[in-house]
Enzyme design. Structure first.
Site, PDB file in Angstrom:
ATOM      1  N   THR A  12     -59.094 -40.423  52.115  1.00 34.11           N
ATOM      2  CA  THR A  12     -57.919 -40.084  53.707  1.00 34.11           C
ATOM      3  C   THR A  12     -57.639 -41.159  54.632  1.00 34.11           C
ATOM      4  O   THR A  12     -57.115 -41.349  55.729  1.00 34.11           O
ATOM      5  CB  THR A  12     -59.170 -39.069  54.813  1.00 34.11           C
ATOM      6  OG1 THR A  12     -59.881 -39.937  54.661  1.00 34.11           O
ATOM      7  CG2 THR A  12     -59.043 -38.020  53.948  1.00 34.11           C
ATOM      8  N   VAL A  15     -56.503 -47.697  54.051  1.00 35.22           N
ATOM      9  CA  VAL A  15     -56.017 -47.973  52.328  1.00 35.22           C
ATOM     10  C   VAL A  15     -56.240 -46.364  51.555  1.00 35.22           C
ATOM     11  O   VAL A  15     -55.608 -46.672  50.288  1.00 35.22           O
ATOM     12  CB  VAL A  15     -57.332 -49.046  51.956  1.00 35.22           C
ATOM     13  CG1 VAL A  15     -56.528 -49.961  50.924  1.00 35.22           C
ATOM     14  CG2 VAL A  15     -56.532 -50.599  52.790  1.00 35.22           C
ATOM     15  N   ARG A  40     -66.586 -35.285  58.026  1.00 26.42           N
ATOM     16  CA  ARG A  40     -65.618 -35.013  58.582  1.00 26.42           C
ATOM     17  C   ARG A  40     -64.162 -34.533  58.063  1.00 26.42           C
ATOM     18  O   ARG A  40     -63.864 -33.208  58.615  1.00 26.42           O
ATOM     19  CB  ARG A  40     -65.126 -36.515  59.533  1.00 26.42           C
ATOM     20  CG  ARG A  40     -66.225 -36.920  60.192  1.00 26.42           C
ATOM     21  CD  ARG A  40     -65.204 -38.075  61.387  1.00 26.42           C
ATOM     22  NE  ARG A  40     -65.326 -39.641  60.404  1.00 26.42           N
ATOM     23  CZ  ARG A  40     -66.659 -40.331  60.089  1.00 26.42           C
ATOM     24  NH1 ARG A  40     -67.167 -39.828  60.497  1.00 26.42           N
ATOM     25  NH2 ARG A  40     -66.480 -41.078  59.090  1.00 26.42           N
ATOM     26  N   ARG A 102     -68.299 -58.623  47.671  1.00 22.26           N
ATOM     27  CA  ARG A 102     -68.011 -59.943  47.122  1.00 22.26           C
ATOM     28  C   ARG A 102     -68.395 -61.558  47.178  1.00 22.26           C
ATOM     29  O   ARG A 102     -68.064 -61.634  46.327  1.00 22.26           O
ATOM     30  CB  ARG A 102     -66.448 -60.318  48.659  1.00 22.26           C
ATOM     31  CG  ARG A 102     -65.635 -59.252  48.331  1.00 22.26           C
ATOM     32  CD  ARG A 102     -64.442 -59.727  49.588  1.00 22.26           C
ATOM     33  NE  ARG A 102     -63.799 -58.322  49.757  1.00 22.26           N
ATOM     34  CZ  ARG A 102     -63.211 -58.334  51.165  1.00 22.26           C
ATOM     35  NH1 ARG A 102     -63.314 -59.365  51.417  1.00 22.26           N
ATOM     36  NH2 ARG A 102     -62.523 -56.730  51.017  1.00 22.26           N
ATOM     37  N   CYS A 133     -57.809 -58.923  52.083  1.00 23.83           N
ATOM     38  CA  CYS A 133     -56.160 -59.020  52.350  1.00 23.83           C
ATOM     39  C   CYS A 133     -55.132 -60.622  52.411  1.00 23.83           C
ATOM     40  O   CYS A 133     -54.527 -60.982  51.667  1.00 23.83           O
ATOM     41  CB  CYS A 133     -55.710 -58.786  53.230  1.00 23.83           C
ATOM     42  SG  CYS A 133     -56.199 -58.200  54.572  1.00 23.83           S
ATOM     43  N   GLN A 160     -51.632 -61.661  61.465  1.00 26.68           N
ATOM     44  CA  GLN A 160     -52.199 -60.479  60.257  1.00 26.68           C
ATOM     45  C   GLN A 160     -51.920 -59.029  61.246  1.00 26.68           C
ATOM     46  O   GLN A 160     -52.409 -59.205  62.007  1.00 26.68           O
ATOM     47  CB  GLN A 160     -53.872 -60.593  60.173  1.00 26.68           C
ATOM     48  CG  GLN A 160     -54.147 -61.958  59.124  1.00 26.68           C
ATOM     49  CD  GLN A 160     -55.526 -61.586  59.051  1.00 26.68           C
ATOM     50  OE1 GLN A 160     -56.038 -63.015  58.870  1.00 26.68           O
ATOM     51  NE2 GLN A 160     -56.370 -61.059  58.903  1.00 26.68           N
ATOM     52  N   LYS A 211     -64.299 -65.125  55.193  1.00 24.86           N
ATOM     53  CA  LYS A 211     -64.173 -64.719  54.299  1.00 24.86           C
ATOM     54  C   LYS A 211     -63.142 -65.330  53.425  1.00 24.86           C
ATOM     55  O   LYS A 211     -63.267 -65.570  51.866  1.00 24.86           O
ATOM     56  CB  LYS A 211     -63.513 -63.747  54.328  1.00 24.86           C
ATOM     57  CG  LYS A 211     -65.030 -62.486  54.725  1.00 24.86           C
ATOM     58  CD  LYS A 211     -64.150 -60.722  54.999  1.00 24.86           C
ATOM     59  CE  LYS A 211     -64.773 -60.242  55.680  1.00 24.86           C
ATOM     60  NZ  LYS A 211     -64.204 -59.038  56.329  1.00 24.86           N
ATOM     61  N   ARG A 233     -54.328 -61.940  64.612  1.00 22.16           N
ATOM     62  CA  ARG A 233     -53.944 -60.444  64.594  1.00 22.16           C
ATOM     63  C   ARG A 233     -52.583 -61.048  65.613  1.00 22.16           C
ATOM     64  O   ARG A 233     -52.788 -61.694  66.776  1.00 22.16           O
ATOM     65  CB  ARG A 233     -55.636 -59.920  65.288  1.00 22.16           C
ATOM     66  CG  ARG A 233     -54.493 -58.584  65.080  1.00 22.16           C
ATOM     67  CD  ARG A 233     -54.824 -58.080  64.245  1.00 22.16           C
ATOM     68  NE  ARG A 233     -56.166 -57.761  63.252  1.00 22.16           N
ATOM     69  CZ  ARG A 233     -56.845 -57.438  62.654  1.00 22.16           C
ATOM     70  NH1 ARG A 233     -55.819 -57.633  60.720  1.00 22.16           N
ATOM     71  NH2 ARG A 233     -57.770 -57.453  61.722  1.00 22.16           N
ATOM     72  N   HIS A 240     -49.121 -59.226  55.624  1.00 17.78           N
ATOM     73  CA  HIS A 240     -49.371 -60.626  56.768  1.00 17.78           C
ATOM     74  C   HIS A 240     -48.791 -61.301  56.568  1.00 17.78           C
ATOM     75  O   HIS A 240     -48.480 -61.783  55.311  1.00 17.78           O
ATOM     76  CB  HIS A 240     -51.004 -60.605  55.951  1.00 17.78           C
ATOM     77  CG  HIS A 240     -52.268 -60.203  57.077  1.00 17.78           C
ATOM     78  ND1 HIS A 240     -52.032 -58.732  57.226  1.00 17.78           N
ATOM     79  CD2 HIS A 240     -53.707 -59.507  55.842  1.00 17.78           C
ATOM     80  CE1 HIS A 240     -52.898 -58.198  57.570  1.00 17.78           C
ATOM     81  NE2 HIS A 240     -53.835 -58.175  56.823  1.00 17.78           N
ATOM     82  N   ASN A 313     -50.287 -56.031  53.624  1.00 16.89           N
ATOM     83  CA  ASN A 313     -51.955 -56.432  53.983  1.00 16.89           C
ATOM     84  C   ASN A 313     -52.915 -55.250  52.926  1.00 16.89           C
ATOM     85  O   ASN A 313     -53.444 -54.984  51.730  1.00 16.89           O
ATOM     86  CB  ASN A 313     -51.932 -56.815  54.294  1.00 16.89           C
ATOM     87  CG  ASN A 313     -51.657 -55.853  55.443  1.00 16.89           C
ATOM     88  OD1 ASN A 313     -50.526 -55.793  56.039  1.00 16.89           O
ATOM     89  ND2 ASN A 313     -52.762 -55.428  56.705  1.00 16.89           N
TER      90      ASN A 313
HETATM   91  P1  A2P Z   1     -63.283 -39.803  56.652  1.00 19.30           P
HETATM   92  O1  A2P Z   1     -61.589 -39.890  57.025  1.00 19.30           O
HETATM   93  O2  A2P Z   1     -64.058 -38.330  56.318  1.00 19.30           O
HETATM   94  O3  A2P Z   1     -63.311 -40.470  58.398  1.00 19.30           O
HETATM   95  P2  A2P Z   1     -59.899 -46.282  58.030  1.00 19.30           P
HETATM   96  O4  A2P Z   1     -60.006 -47.855  57.670  1.00 19.30           O
HETATM   97  O5  A2P Z   1     -58.827 -46.114  57.751  1.00 19.30           O
HETATM   98  O6  A2P Z   1     -60.754 -45.873  58.672  1.00 19.30           O
HETATM   99  O7  A2P Z   1     -60.477 -45.319  57.270  1.00 19.30           O
HETATM  100  C1  A2P Z   1     -62.220 -45.519  56.153  1.00 19.30           C
HETATM  101  C2  A2P Z   1     -62.108 -44.141  55.037  1.00 19.30           C
HETATM  102  O8  A2P Z   1     -63.249 -43.780  54.915  1.00 19.30           O
HETATM  103  C3  A2P Z   1     -61.829 -42.996  55.114  1.00 19.30           C
HETATM  104  O9  A2P Z   1     -60.917 -42.047  54.648  1.00 19.30           O
HETATM  105  C4  A2P Z   1     -63.127 -42.455  56.045  1.00 19.30           C
HETATM  106  O10 A2P Z   1     -63.154 -40.517  55.848  1.00 19.30           O
HETATM  107  C5  A2P Z   1     -64.478 -43.049  55.056  1.00 19.30           C
HETATM  108  N1  A2P Z   1     -65.507 -42.910  55.501  1.00 19.30           N
HETATM  109  C6  A2P Z   1     -66.056 -42.813  56.543  1.00 19.30           C
HETATM  110  N2  A2P Z   1     -67.434 -43.331  55.961  1.00 19.30           N
HETATM  111  C7  A2P Z   1     -67.640 -42.451  55.289  1.00 19.30           C
HETATM  112  C8  A2P Z   1     -68.636 -41.782  54.402  1.00 19.30           C
HETATM  113  N3  A2P Z   1     -70.215 -42.137  55.127  1.00 19.30           N
HETATM  114  N4  A2P Z   1     -68.162 -41.409  53.699  1.00 19.30           N
HETATM  115  C9  A2P Z   1     -67.300 -41.404  53.011  1.00 19.30           C
HETATM  116  N5  A2P Z   1     -66.011 -41.676  53.376  1.00 19.30           N
HETATM  117  C10 A2P Z   1     -66.278 -42.270  54.490  1.00 19.30           C
END
Ligand code: A2P
Length: 335
Positions: A12, A15, A40, A102, A133, A160, A211, A233, A240, A313
């Site tokens: 969700t 990336v 969530r 990494r 990236c 970036q 990094k 940034r 980027h 990126n």
């Molecule tokens: P969720 O949408 O349920 O919070 P971004 O870097 O764009 O904020 O996305 C972070 C991604 O990592 C989202 O899909 C988020 O899900 C997921 N995420 C964050 N914490 C966890 C966790 N503890 N277990 C599984 N997925 C996670």
């Protein structure tokens, strides 16, 4: 050909959503896909590959008995640290987009055009790391120079995009343009540039800069490469840009470097100053290649060049590179 089971963890997120788009575009030999996120968003549905997929919660037992072959992770460093070994123990190869693994000597750090030969090292831990990236795009341009001329010293200065900081970074620019205060960044990014990406280290460098330095050495297999970086940034949504100054070991002709790059997989040369042609993030956005231009001799040193390097990126810098690693892994399995 075998059909593989593929999971996306963080499906969700910024990336993660791009993982899904790139997987749709590239059509891997997959029999089934499983999408994971945190509690969530567990239970919500995502349109993917022409049907609705229910997002599952990532838990310790979530991969048990699923028979997943490849798991693409982009759910933050903390999640990767805990869950990558658990998912690897279930028999899947984890391709992880976070920085957590990494620099682990038992984890390959891969840009497929540059060091696909390192992929089999995954057998040690079941994990392959996707580089930072900013590092990925620079590697595609630098590798052919390293092979043909040798690298004496590299200086990176980056510009970036906010999407590199996830949904939060993106929202800060969107809302900042409407005059709202930032939530993700320490200062407003609209109409501003921030000479800080990630936290500061004791050396005065930021973690992002370190990094780029460490990952460049690992990917190019040049542990003593003289390399430094300033990462910044800028108020750009996607793409980027990097100014890269290189001292080569051997003498060169600028025209030969241009020709070398024109024959390099994954790289597009956009370099015609008379016509005002050079790479820019607005054109690189939502495309997969790395673009180079503004190539010119650095007259202040013996064998120096300056060039400008741009890539999306979230695509080449994250999702595309990870999916390319999956494709190369499958190719190696099938060979
Ligand atoms: P969720 O949408 O349920 O919070 P971004 O870097 O764009 O904020 O996305 C972070 C991604 O990592 C989202 O899909 C988020 O899900 C997921 N995420 C964050 N914490 C966890 C966790 N503890 N277990 C599984 N997925 C996670």
């Amino acid at each position: 050909m075998k059909q593989y089971k593929i999971a996306v963890v963080g499906a969700t997120g910024m990336v993660g959503r791009m993982f899904l788009r790139v997987l749709e575009e590239r059509k891997l030999p997959a029999s089934e896909y499983f999408l994971f996120a945190s509690a969530r968003s567990a239970g919500t549905t995502v349109d993917f590959m022409g049907k609705k997929h229910t997002v599952r919660e990532l838990t310790e037992d979530a991969f048990k008995d699923l028979g997943v072959d490849i798991a693409l992770f982009s759910a933050g460093g903390g999640t990767s640290k805990i869950f990558a070994p658990i998912v690897a123990a279930s028999g899947a190869v984890v391709i992880d987009n976070s920085s957590t693994w990494r620099m682990d000597p038992d984890v390959p750090l891969v840009v497929p055009e540059v060091n696909a030969h390192a992929i089999p090292e995954y057998k040690k831990k079941g994990i392959i790391a996707n580089p930072n990236c900013s590092t990925i795009q620079a590697m595609v341009a630098l590798k052919p120079l390293a092979v043909k001329y040798g690298l004496k010293r590299v200086v990176y200065s980056t510009y970036q995009a906010v999407s590199g900081a996830g949904m939060g970074g993106y929202s800060d620019l969107e809302n900042g343009l409407k005059g709202e205060a930032p939530k993700k960044f320490p200062y407003p990014i609209a109409g501003n540039v921030l000479p800080q990406i990630d936290v500061f280290l004791d050396t005065g460098y930021t973690k992002e800069e370190q990094k780029m330095i460490d990952e460049s050495r690992k990917i190019l297999e040049l542990p003593n490469l003289r390399v430094t970086a300033t990462t910044v940034r800028v108020p750009v949504f996607h793409g980027h840009s990097e100014s890269i100054n290189v001292e080569l070991e051997q003498p060169f002709e600028v025209a030969d470097i241009r020709k070398l790059w024109e024959g390099t997989e994954g790289l597009i040369v956009q370099d015609d100053p008379e016509k005002g042609i050079y790479p820019m993030p607005i054109y690189a956005a939502d495309t997969d290649p790395v673009y180079v231009g503004r190539l010119r001799r650095d007259f202040s040193v013996e064998n120096g060049i300056n060039f400008w390097c741009v890539a999306d990126n979230i695509r080449k810098g994250a999702a595309t590179n990870a999916v390319q690693i999956a494709q190369e892994l499958i190719r190696q399995w099938e060979a």
